[in-house]
Design a protein around this motif. Structure first.
Motif, PDB file in Angstrom:
ATOM      1  N   ALA A 168       0.831  -1.211   0.000  1.00 41.93           N
ATOM      2  CA  ALA A 168       0.000   0.000   0.000  1.00 41.93           C
ATOM      3  C   ALA A 168       0.861   1.255   0.000  1.00 41.93           C
ATOM      4  O   ALA A 168       0.534   2.259  -0.642  1.00 41.93           O
ATOM      5  N   MET A 169       1.984   1.204   0.713  1.00 40.79           N
ATOM      6  CA  MET A 169       2.862   2.372   0.770  1.00 40.79           C
ATOM      7  C   MET A 169       3.466   2.676  -0.602  1.00 40.79           C
ATOM      8  O   MET A 169       3.505   3.837  -1.035  1.00 40.79           O
ATOM      9  N   LEU A 170       3.909   1.640  -1.308  1.00 38.36           N
ATOM     10  CA  LEU A 170       4.486   1.851  -2.636  1.00 38.36           C
ATOM     11  C   LEU A 170       3.440   2.377  -3.609  1.00 38.36           C
ATOM     12  O   LEU A 170       3.740   3.211  -4.464  1.00 38.36           O
ATOM     13  N   ALA A 171       2.191   1.886  -3.477  1.00 41.49           N
ATOM     14  CA  ALA A 171       1.115   2.396  -4.335  1.00 41.49           C
ATOM     15  C   ALA A 171       0.850   3.863  -4.044  1.00 41.49           C
ATOM     16  O   ALA A 171       0.620   4.670  -4.963  1.00 41.49           O
ATOM     17  N   ASN A 172       0.919   4.227  -2.763  1.00 36.60           N
ATOM     18  CA  ASN A 172       0.724   5.638  -2.400  1.00 36.60           C
ATOM     19  C   ASN A 172       1.875   6.489  -2.915  1.00 36.60           C
ATOM     20  O   ASN A 172       1.681   7.619  -3.373  1.00 36.60           O
ATOM     21  N   HIS A 173       3.098   5.959  -2.866  1.00 37.38           N
ATOM     22  CA  HIS A 173       4.247   6.690  -3.403  1.00 37.38           C
ATOM     23  C   HIS A 173       4.075   6.973  -4.890  1.00 37.38           C
ATOM     24  O   HIS A 173       4.419   8.053  -5.374  1.00 37.38           O
ATOM     25  N   VAL A 204       8.998  17.459  -1.626  1.00 33.48           N
ATOM     26  CA  VAL A 204       8.996  18.646  -2.496  1.00 33.48           C
ATOM     27  C   VAL A 204      10.385  18.898  -3.070  1.00 33.48           C
ATOM     28  O   VAL A 204      10.551  19.128  -4.279  1.00 33.48           O
ATOM     29  N   LYS A 205      11.402  18.830  -2.222  1.00 35.16           N
ATOM     30  CA  LYS A 205      12.765  19.099  -2.701  1.00 35.16           C
ATOM     31  C   LYS A 205      13.251  18.012  -3.649  1.00 35.16           C
ATOM     32  O   LYS A 205      13.985  18.292  -4.606  1.00 35.16           O
ATOM     33  N   LEU A 206      12.807  16.777  -3.419  1.00 29.61           N
ATOM     34  CA  LEU A 206      13.185  15.697  -4.325  1.00 29.61           C
ATOM     35  C   LEU A 206      12.548  15.896  -5.692  1.00 29.61           C
ATOM     36  O   LEU A 206      13.177  15.665  -6.734  1.00 29.61           O
ATOM     37  N   SER A 207      11.302  16.362  -5.705  1.00 26.78           N
ATOM     38  CA  SER A 207      10.613  16.607  -6.970  1.00 26.78           C
ATOM     39  C   SER A 207      11.275  17.746  -7.740  1.00 26.78           C
ATOM     40  O   SER A 207      11.493  17.655  -8.953  1.00 26.78           O
ATOM     41  N   LEU A 208      11.616  18.829  -7.041  1.00 29.79           N
ATOM     42  CA  LEU A 208      12.297  19.951  -7.697  1.00 29.79           C
ATOM     43  C   LEU A 208      13.659  19.515  -8.241  1.00 29.79           C
ATOM     44  O   LEU A 208      14.054  19.902  -9.344  1.00 29.79           O
ATOM     45  N   LEU A 209      14.347  18.709  -7.446  1.00 35.08           N
ATOM     46  CA  LEU A 209      15.653  18.204  -7.870  1.00 35.08           C
ATOM     47  C   LEU A 209      15.523  17.371  -9.142  1.00 35.08           C
ATOM     48  O   LEU A 209      16.295  17.521 -10.089  1.00 35.08           O
ATOM     49  N   SER A 224      23.348  14.343  -2.043  1.00 34.41           N
ATOM     50  CA  SER A 224      23.178  15.439  -1.086  1.00 34.41           C
ATOM     51  C   SER A 224      21.797  15.373  -0.433  1.00 34.41           C
ATOM     52  O   SER A 224      21.669  15.575   0.782  1.00 34.41           O
ATOM     53  N   TRP A 225      20.767  15.076  -1.234  1.00 34.72           N
ATOM     54  CA  TRP A 225      19.403  14.976  -0.685  1.00 34.72           C
ATOM     55  C   TRP A 225      19.341  13.867   0.365  1.00 34.72           C
ATOM     56  O   TRP A 225      18.741  14.042   1.434  1.00 34.72           O
ATOM     57  N   LYS A 226      19.963  12.723   0.088  1.00 32.58           N
ATOM     58  CA  LYS A 226      19.934  11.589   1.024  1.00 32.58           C
ATOM     59  C   LYS A 226      20.651  11.917   2.319  1.00 32.58           C
ATOM     60  O   LYS A 226      20.306  11.398   3.389  1.00 32.58           O
ATOM     61  N   ALA A 234      10.898   8.082   0.747  1.00 27.22           N
ATOM     62  CA  ALA A 234      11.178   8.073  -0.693  1.00 27.22           C
ATOM     63  C   ALA A 234      12.429   7.271  -1.013  1.00 27.22           C
ATOM     64  O   ALA A 234      12.623   6.839  -2.154  1.00 27.22           O
ATOM     65  N   ASN A 235      13.268   7.025   0.001  1.00 26.25           N
ATOM     66  CA  ASN A 235      14.465   6.211  -0.215  1.00 26.25           C
ATOM     67  C   ASN A 235      14.123   4.758  -0.534  1.00 26.25           C
ATOM     68  O   ASN A 235      14.968   4.026  -1.065  1.00 26.25           O
ATOM     69  N   VAL A 236      12.901   4.369  -0.240  1.00 28.08           N
ATOM     70  CA  VAL A 236      12.495   2.981  -0.480  1.00 28.08           C
ATOM     71  C   VAL A 236      12.380   2.689  -1.974  1.00 28.08           C
ATOM     72  O   VAL A 236      12.821   1.631  -2.440  1.00 28.08           O
ATOM     73  N   ASP A 237      11.804   3.626  -2.739  1.00 31.02           N
ATOM     74  CA  ASP A 237      11.535   3.314  -4.147  1.00 31.02           C
ATOM     75  C   ASP A 237      11.805   4.470  -5.117  1.00 31.02           C
ATOM     76  O   ASP A 237      12.354   4.263  -6.195  1.00 31.02           O
ATOM     77  N   ILE A 238      11.453   5.692  -4.750  1.00 28.17           N
ATOM     78  CA  ILE A 238      11.566   6.804  -5.701  1.00 28.17           C
ATOM     79  C   ILE A 238      13.032   7.166  -5.951  1.00 28.17           C
ATOM     80  O   ILE A 238      13.447   7.368  -7.101  1.00 28.17           O
ATOM     81  N   VAL A 239      13.825   7.249  -4.907  1.00 32.17           N
ATOM     82  CA  VAL A 239      15.243   7.579  -5.085  1.00 32.17           C
ATOM     83  C   VAL A 239      15.956   6.527  -5.932  1.00 32.17           C
ATOM     84  O   VAL A 239      16.693   6.876  -6.871  1.00 32.17           O
ATOM     85  N   PRO A 240      15.769   5.209  -5.647  1.00 32.37           N
ATOM     86  CA  PRO A 240      16.381   4.203  -6.542  1.00 32.37           C
ATOM     87  C   PRO A 240      15.932   4.340  -7.994  1.00 32.37           C
ATOM     88  O   PRO A 240      16.727   4.127  -8.910  1.00 32.37           O
ATOM     89  N   MET A 241      14.661   4.701  -8.202  1.00 25.95           N
ATOM     90  CA  MET A 241      14.172   4.906  -9.566  1.00 25.95           C
ATOM     91  C   MET A 241      14.955   6.026 -10.256  1.00 25.95           C
ATOM     92  O   MET A 241      15.389   5.894 -11.412  1.00 25.95           O
ATOM     93  N   LEU A 242      15.168   7.120  -9.534  1.00 24.67           N
ATOM     94  CA  LEU A 242      15.902   8.242 -10.103  1.00 24.67           C
ATOM     95  C   LEU A 242      17.371   7.886 -10.321  1.00 24.67           C
ATOM     96  O   LEU A 242      17.988   8.315 -11.300  1.00 24.67           O
TER      97      LEU A 242
END
Length: 600
Positions: A168-173, A204-209, A224-226, A234-242
């Motif tokens: 559910a958390m990943l779906a929400n992400h 927000v800062k991750l999205s702008l980045l 730097s963000w991490k 967001a370190n669970v899935d979005i950061v690895p995606m980027l």
């Protein structure tokens, strides 16, 4: 989802004895319905649940009935959902009424009534897993209503509740990230400067980045963000995606555009030209799916004629506008700005007004005769002339053009050696006398404000009376008013230099295709207001430009000219230059601008 979904068996009505029994085959039907739901076969899932309804006893019967309705809604079978909601009888299952209201809110969202859904959700109180679904439904209603900032904040809050449910958390992400990408830079930048929670600020800062970095700078920025957000979800899935280089594109599905135009009354033809030019650019934009309108911004037109502009503006905001275009009339613009320090959404006025202070989120773009006159004077000055004579018609238009010529010339250090006004009603003699009065002045160049008909008289008079050779004459686009080559009559304009739009003088293939489409819509209107149609098309393409502060000072090649957004919010327009040779406009070599991005 069933309240008793964890049970191994469900009681059903025995069709022969009428007593409740436990039957393993009915449990199989329950599992089958869940499998159908997981596969996305919502119709089959709904039918399976309806089988269970027919063979179950209250209150489980009503549980299954609600699950069937839920499947109809998920499958977009809204008529079937409505029918079953009317058939649902909760007399023996009063405890399920909050869940019925929750499902009804979901149906209202799908039917396009998110405001009603939100009102309903505020009146119910659910606990446990249903409280979680209530939160999710509320977020869906906010998103459907266009309240994206509030939806973003609630999705971040929801994320904390889903820490122990990875799926559910990943779906929400996934939904949270899509929501972030729908918000324009200026809103995210403002949010990043507010006193937000650490989790929200991290998102927000991750999205702008992600949207503002390059492929080479992204790894260092992510590192730097991490460092600042080591425990962020967001370190669970979005950061690895980027980190894998999967840069998302910025969708515009959330953009709702309101155009405030005088669609009735005196200026209705010009407003219609803007409207049609804007719409033509929108529907020819290749970034959207050509077979469906699903991904295009929603556009609503508001008539401003005879109306209180502040009320019209507020109505647009109430209906979800995230960008406002207009108004056109200067008086309306000034009324809108009265007492404002910051407008709620980016607003592009379609005219220029002078004010000592202008609010944030306010921009100006127009086809101003004064702006064109300034460009003409700047061009003549750049060509090396220092003493100018000015010739314009009597009346308000001529006075504005003359003022722009004079002020621009003098600000650059030039000398205005004479200004003459001529009467349009008495063309020949008035123009002849005005030209004769200017010939005696020691001018090096003439700055001309005239329409085609008068220009065809003025240029020959200067040739006749000016005995020292042909004096250079520079004019605005009005000297080529029809925008159509007519060598047989325009040979009178020989040598005249003027500025105009690329739409008229050097249209690209895209521009020609758009012109053809617009002429087919209304050939008569197009012939009268072809430049206004181009203006409307440019307005559409400018929307993403002025919504991102990083685009200040960058030049874009538009249909109406080279466009630059200045820090004061004005859109500057540089013209294309031509000279009449044998009655035909011939392009002069333009200077190559820097950092161009073409959409014309």
């Amino acid at each position: 989802m069933l309240l008793l979904s964890g049970c191994n068996s469900i009681p059903f009505i025995n069709q022969q004895s009428g007593t409740g029994t436990t039957t393993t085959t009915q449990t199989d039907v329950t599992q089958q319905a869940k499998r159908f739901e997981q596969q996305g076969n919502y119709l089959a899932a709904a039918k399976s649940y309806m089988q269970l309804v027919a063979r179950s006893a209250p209150p489980i019967q009503q549980e299954y009935h609600l699950s069937a309705i839920d499947m109809y809604i998920k499958g977009k079978m809204l008529t079937e959902a409505r029918i079953e909601l009317e058939r649902l009888n909760l007399a023996q299952a009063q405890q399920l009424m909050p869940r019925q209201q929750l499902i009804l809110a979901r149906l209202e969202i799908e039917e396009g009534n998110p405001a009603q859904a939100l009102q309903r959700l505020n009146q119910i109180n659910l606990t446990g897993e249903w409280q979680l679904e209530q939160q999710q439904t509320r977020i869906l209603a906010l998103e459907a209503q266009g309240s994206l900032m509030q939806a973003l904040q609630e999705r971040v809050a929801l994320d904390q509740s889903l820490r122990n449910n990875r799926t559910a958390m990943l779906a929400n992400h996934d939904q949270l990230w899509k929501l972030l990408l729908q918000l324009p830079n200026y809103q995210l930048s403002e949010l990043s400067q507010q006193n937000s929670t650490n989790e929200l600020l991290g998102w927000v800062k991750l999205s702008l980045l992600a949207r503002n970095s390059t492929a080479s700078s992204l790894p260092q920025l992510l590192s730097s963000w991490k460092t600042y957000y080591p425990a962020h979800l967001a370190n669970v899935d979005i950061v690895p995606m980027l980190q894998q280089g999967k840069q998302p594109t910025l969708p515009t599905t959330s953009v709702q555009i309101a155009l405030l135009l005088p669609l009735t009354g005196q200026f209705a033809p010009q407003a219609t030209a803007i409207q049609q030019g804007f719409s033509a650019a929108l529907y020819s934009d290749p970034q959207y799916n050509t077979t469906t309108n699903r991904n295009r911004p929603k556009v609503t037109f508001y008539d401003t004629t005879g109306k209180n502009i502040q009320q019209v503006y507020q109505a647009a905001l109430n209906e979800g506008a995230s960008v406002v275009i207009g108004p056109v009339e200067r008086e309306s613009i000034l009324q809108l700005l009265a007492g404002q320090t910051q407008l709620p959404v980016p607003t592009l006025a379609l005219n220029y007004v002078q004010s000592p202070t202008l609010p944030k989120n306010f921009y100006q773009f127009g086809l101003s005769p004064s702006e064109e006159a300034q460009d003409v004077a700047t061009k003549a000055w750049g060509d090396g002339y220092r003493r100018a004579a000015i010739l314009v018609p009597e009346g308000a238009w001529g006075e504005r053009v003359a003022g722009a010529f004079r002020d621009t010339w003098q600000q650059r250090g030039g000398q205005v050696v004479g200004i003459q006004f001529y009467s349009i009603s008495d063309n020949d003699s008035s123009i002849r006398n005005a030209v004769k009065n200017l010939v005696s002045a020691p001018a090096e160049v003439v700055l001309l404000g005239a329409y085609s008909q008068q220009a065809r008289l003025i240029v020959p008079f200067f040739r006749y009376y000016y005995t020292q050779g042909n004096i250079p004459i520079y004019g605005t686009s009005t000297v080529y008013l029809d925008g159509v080559s007519q060598p047989n009559i325009d040979n009178e304009l020989e040598g005249l230099i003027f500025g105009d739009m690329p739409w008229i003088l050097s249209p690209t293939m895209n521009a020609l295709q758009l012109q053809n489409s617009l002429q087919q819509q209304d050939a008569n209107l197009y012939s009268q207001f072809k430049r206004v149609f181009a203006f409307g098309a440019d307005v559409y393409h400018l929307i993403p430009k002025f919504m991102q502060p990083m685009n200040y000072g960058v030049l874009y090649k538009g249909y109406t000219g080279d466009l630059m957004l200045e820090p004061n919010g004005e859109i500057d327009r540089e013209l294309v230059w031509a000279k009449f040779v044998n009655g035909t406009p011939m392009l002069l070599n333009p200077a190559q601008p820097f950092q161009q991005q073409q959409f014309r």
